[in-house]
Design a protein around this motif. Structure first.
Motif, PDB file in Angstrom:
ATOM      1  N   VAL A   1      79.503  -2.601  80.468  1.00 62.21           N
ATOM      2  CA  VAL A   1      78.514  -3.127  80.037  1.00 62.21           C
ATOM      3  C   VAL A   1      78.896  -3.847  78.679  1.00 62.21           C
TER       4      VAL A   1
ATOM      5  N   ASN B   1      81.706  -6.510  78.465  1.00 64.25           N
ATOM      6  CA  ASN B   1      81.062  -7.262  79.176  1.00 64.25           C
ATOM      7  C   ASN B   1      80.045  -8.892  78.017  1.00 64.25           C
TER       8      ASN B   1
ATOM      9  N   GLN C   1      71.838  -7.320  80.689  1.00 63.35           N
ATOM     10  CA  GLN C   1      72.480  -7.204  81.937  1.00 63.35           C
ATOM     11  C   GLN C   1      72.369  -6.168  82.916  1.00 63.35           C
ATOM     12  N   LEU C   2      71.390  -4.840  82.677  1.00 67.64           N
ATOM     13  CA  LEU C   2      70.671  -4.056  83.126  1.00 67.64           C
ATOM     14  C   LEU C   2      69.486  -4.746  83.706  1.00 67.64           C
TER      15      LEU C   2
ATOM     16  N   GLN D   1      69.057  -7.621  84.109  1.00 64.29           N
ATOM     17  CA  GLN D   1      69.613  -8.824  85.623  1.00 64.29           C
ATOM     18  C   GLN D   1      70.054  -8.146  86.758  1.00 64.29           C
ATOM     19  N   ALA D   2      71.082  -7.244  86.933  1.00 64.64           N
ATOM     20  CA  ALA D   2      71.776  -6.211  87.954  1.00 64.64           C
ATOM     21  C   ALA D   2      70.536  -5.967  88.388  1.00 64.64           C
ATOM     22  N   LEU D   3      70.384  -4.670  87.666  1.00 66.24           N
ATOM     23  CA  LEU D   3      68.789  -4.022  89.207  1.00 66.24           C
ATOM     24  C   LEU D   3      67.164  -4.441  89.662  1.00 66.24           C
TER      25      LEU D   3
ATOM     26  N   THR E   1      68.142  -9.179  90.839  1.00 63.98           N
ATOM     27  CA  THR E   1      69.216  -9.278  92.029  1.00 63.98           C
ATOM     28  C   THR E   1      68.035 -10.042  93.348  1.00 63.98           C
TER      29      THR E   1
END
Length: 62
Positions: free
Chosen positions: A36, A39, A50-51, A53-55, A58
């Motif tokens: 992460v 990235n 990022q977390l 958006q990912a959790l 999505t």
């Protein structure tokens, strides 16, 4: 008088199964955090973004 000697199993060296599981989990979390972080340097998004958006953003996990 004769002393009684312990003749049970000798302790073996190395990790116990519990310690091995903990080591694997810690390694996986460390690899995830490093990924992460790298990235975030490439995309410009912070680790928290990022977390998020990912959790949460999505829509299709299939």
């Amino acid at each position: 008088m004769r002393r009684a000697r312990y003749r049970g199993r000798k302790p073996r060296g190395g990790l116990t199964p519990e310690q091995a599981v903990i080591a694997v989990l810690v390694t996986m979390v460390l690899v995830l955090l490093l990924t992460v972080r790298v990235n975030s340097a490439w995309t410009g998004l912070s680790c928290g973004e990022q977390l998020y958006q990912a959790l949460l953003l999505t829509g299709d996990i299939e």
